[in-house]
Design an enzyme around this catalytic site. Structure first.
Site, PDB file in Angstrom:
ATOM      1  CB  SER A 174       3.619  -1.145   0.437  1.00  0.00           C
ATOM      2  OG  SER A 174       3.887  -2.517   0.641  1.00  0.00           O
ATOM      3  CE1 TYR A 184      -0.470  -2.755  -3.258  1.00  0.00           C
ATOM      4  CE2 TYR A 184       1.555  -3.789  -2.493  1.00  0.00           C
ATOM      5  CZ  TYR A 184       0.438  -3.014  -2.251  1.00  0.00           C
ATOM      6  OH  TYR A 184       0.247  -2.468  -1.001  1.00  0.00           O
TER       7      TYR A 184
END
Length: 240
Positions: A143, A156
Site C-alpha cells: 500500500s 496499519y
C-alpha cells in the site's frame, strides 16, 4: 515466460476485493489458482464462482495467515492438489483505523500478524516449491501507506512500512534462486476494505481489476527483468 496458462498460483485473501480480482484474472488466463481466507463460507462461495469462469482449476482453502502452521498447510495442500506452485500472491490484509490511544494491543497485534507476519509465514513455506521451478514469483500487495503515514494508521502504517522492507530484502535474498519478488503499492482502491461498500461514488479510485492487471503484467516480464516495486494511484482523484 509470457504464457501463463497451466501455471499454479496461490492468492491469500482471494475471496474478496483486490485478491478476488487477481484470482479471477489468473483463472481467466488459464492459471490453476488456490485461494484462501479465514471464513469457510467465503472460501466455498468464491471457489464455486471462480470455477465457473472456465480456464484453470480452482482450489479453496481455509487459512488464517496469522498462524504459521496454517500457512504451511495452505502451501502443502496447494502443491498436493494442484501439482506444484509457481506464483505466490500475498494479498491477505486487514486494517483497524483509530488513534493509538484508542487502539487495543490485540488490534495492533492482529494487523501486524496479518499484514506482515502472514507474508513471512506464507513465503517461508512457499520458497522451496517456488525455487524448484524455472520462474518463481512472490508478489506482495502492499500500500502507499507503506511510505505515507497518516493519523489513525498506527498499526496499519507499521505493517505496510515493514512489508516494504521485508519485500526488498526478500528480493535480494532470492534473486539468484529463480524467484522474483515484487511489491504492488496501491493508493485508494474501490473495495469494501475500509468498511464501506464499493459504489459509483468511488469510481475515481483504482479498481481491483487495475491491481490484477499489474499482477499479470509482472508475470509476463522476461526473465532478465524485474519491476521490484510498483506504485499505483488514481489518475484523477477529487481536487482539494
Amino acid at each position: 515466460m509470457n504464457e501463463l496458462s497451466g501455471r499454479v498460483a496461490l492468492v491469500t485473501g482471494g475471496t474478496k476485493g483486490i485478491g478476488r480480482a487477481i484470482a479471477e484474472a489468473l483463472v481467466q488466463t488459464g492459471c490453476h489458482v488456490a485461494i484462501s481466507a479465514r471464513t469457510a463460507g467465503d472460501v466455498g462461495r468464491a471457489e464455486a464462482e471462480l470455477a465457473g469462469l472456465g480456464g484453470g482449476q480452482v482450489l479453496g482453502v481455509v487459512c488464517d495467515v496469522r498462524n504459521p502452521s496454517a500457512c504451511a498447510d495452505l502451501v502443502k495442500t496447494t502443491v498436493e492438489r494442484l501439482g506444484r506452485l509457481d506464483v505466490l500472491v500475498n494479498n491477505a490484509g486487514m486494517g483497524v483505523f483509530k488513534p493509538i490511544q484508542e487502539m487495543s494491543i490485540e488490534e495492533f497485534q492482529s494487523q501486524i500478524e496479518t499484514n506482515l507476519g502472514g507474508v513471512f509465514y506464507c513465503s517461508k513455506a512457499a520458497i522451496p516449491h517456488l525455487s524448484a521451478g524455472e520462474d518463481g514469483w512472490i508478489i506482495n500487495i502492499g500500500s502507499l501507506a507503506g511510505r505515507n503515514a497518516f493519523a489513525r494508521g498506527t498499526a496499519y502504517n507499521a505493517s505496510k512500512f515493514g512489508l516494504r522492507g521485508l519485500s526488498e530484502a526478500m528480493m535480494l535474498d532470492l534473486r539468484y534462486d529463480g524467484i522474483r519478488v515484487s511489491t504492488i503499492m496501491p493508493g485508494s482502491v474501490n473495495t469494501a476494505f475500509a468498511g464501506t461498500e464499493p459504489g459509483s461514488e468511488g469510481a475515481w479510485k483504482l479498481q481491483g481489476d487495475d491491481i490484477a492487471r499489474a499482477v499479470l503484467d509482472l508475470l509476463r516480464y522476461p526473465g532478465n527483468a524485474l519491476a521490484s516495486k510498483i506504485e499505483m494511484r488514481p489518475s484523477q482523484p477529487p481536487r482539494r
